[in-house]
Design a protein around this motif. Sequence first.
Motif, PDB file in Angstrom:
ATOM      1  N   LEU A  24       0.829  -1.206   0.000  1.00  0.00           N
ATOM      2  CA  LEU A  24       0.000   0.000   0.000  1.00  0.00           C
ATOM      3  C   LEU A  24       0.864   1.257   0.000  1.00  0.00           C
ATOM      4  O   LEU A  24       0.540   2.234  -0.687  1.00  0.00           O
ATOM      5  CB  LEU A  24      -0.935   0.002   1.209  1.00  0.00           C
ATOM      6  N   ALA A  25       1.947   1.244   0.765  1.00  0.00           N
ATOM      7  CA  ALA A  25       2.830   2.407   0.796  1.00  0.00           C
ATOM      8  C   ALA A  25       3.430   2.663  -0.579  1.00  0.00           C
ATOM      9  O   ALA A  25       3.494   3.807  -1.035  1.00  0.00           O
ATOM     10  CB  ALA A  25       3.932   2.195   1.833  1.00  0.00           C
ATOM     11  N   SER A  27       2.131   1.750  -3.422  1.00  0.00           N
ATOM     12  CA  SER A  27       1.060   2.134  -4.330  1.00  0.00           C
ATOM     13  C   SER A  27       0.661   3.599  -4.166  1.00  0.00           C
ATOM     14  O   SER A  27       0.444   4.297  -5.148  1.00  0.00           O
ATOM     15  CB  SER A  27      -0.173   1.260  -4.102  1.00  0.00           C
ATOM     16  N   PHE A  28       0.547   4.048  -2.917  1.00  0.00           N
ATOM     17  CA  PHE A  28      -0.005   5.380  -2.669  1.00  0.00           C
ATOM     18  C   PHE A  28       1.050   6.461  -2.472  1.00  0.00           C
ATOM     19  O   PHE A  28       0.700   7.633  -2.424  1.00  0.00           O
ATOM     20  CB  PHE A  28      -0.926   5.347  -1.446  1.00  0.00           C
ATOM     21  N   VAL A  29       2.324   6.101  -2.353  1.00  0.00           N
ATOM     22  CA  VAL A  29       3.356   7.112  -2.137  1.00  0.00           C
ATOM     23  C   VAL A  29       4.383   7.098  -3.263  1.00  0.00           C
ATOM     24  O   VAL A  29       4.585   8.109  -3.935  1.00  0.00           O
ATOM     25  CB  VAL A  29       4.052   6.904  -0.769  1.00  0.00           C
ATOM     26  N   PRO A  32       2.928   7.786  -7.156  1.00  0.00           N
ATOM     27  CA  PRO A  32       2.638   9.193  -7.475  1.00  0.00           C
ATOM     28  C   PRO A  32       3.879  10.077  -7.472  1.00  0.00           C
ATOM     29  O   PRO A  32       3.993  10.975  -8.308  1.00  0.00           O
ATOM     30  CB  PRO A  32       1.670   9.620  -6.365  1.00  0.00           C
TER      31      PRO A  32
END
Length: 62
Positions: A24-25, A27-29, A32
Motif C-alpha cells: 500500500l505504501a 502504491s499510494f506514495v 505518485p
Amino acid sequence: MEFERPESRWKRVAIIVGIAFGFLAVSFVAIPVALLAGELLAGIVVGIVRVITEPRTGQHPA
C-alpha cells in the motif's frame, strides 16, 4: 503430527500484514512521486526543446 507454536503463527501473520502495508505504501506514495518526477522532467525537456526550436527574430532583448 506437529503443532505450530503460537509465536511462529503470529510472526507469519505479522510478515503478511507488513507486506500488505508495504504494498500500500508503494502504491499510494512511491508511484505518485515517480509520476510527478516524470512530469517535471518532461516539462523541463519540453521547455528546452521549445527554446531551441523557436525561430530567431534577430532582435536582442535590451
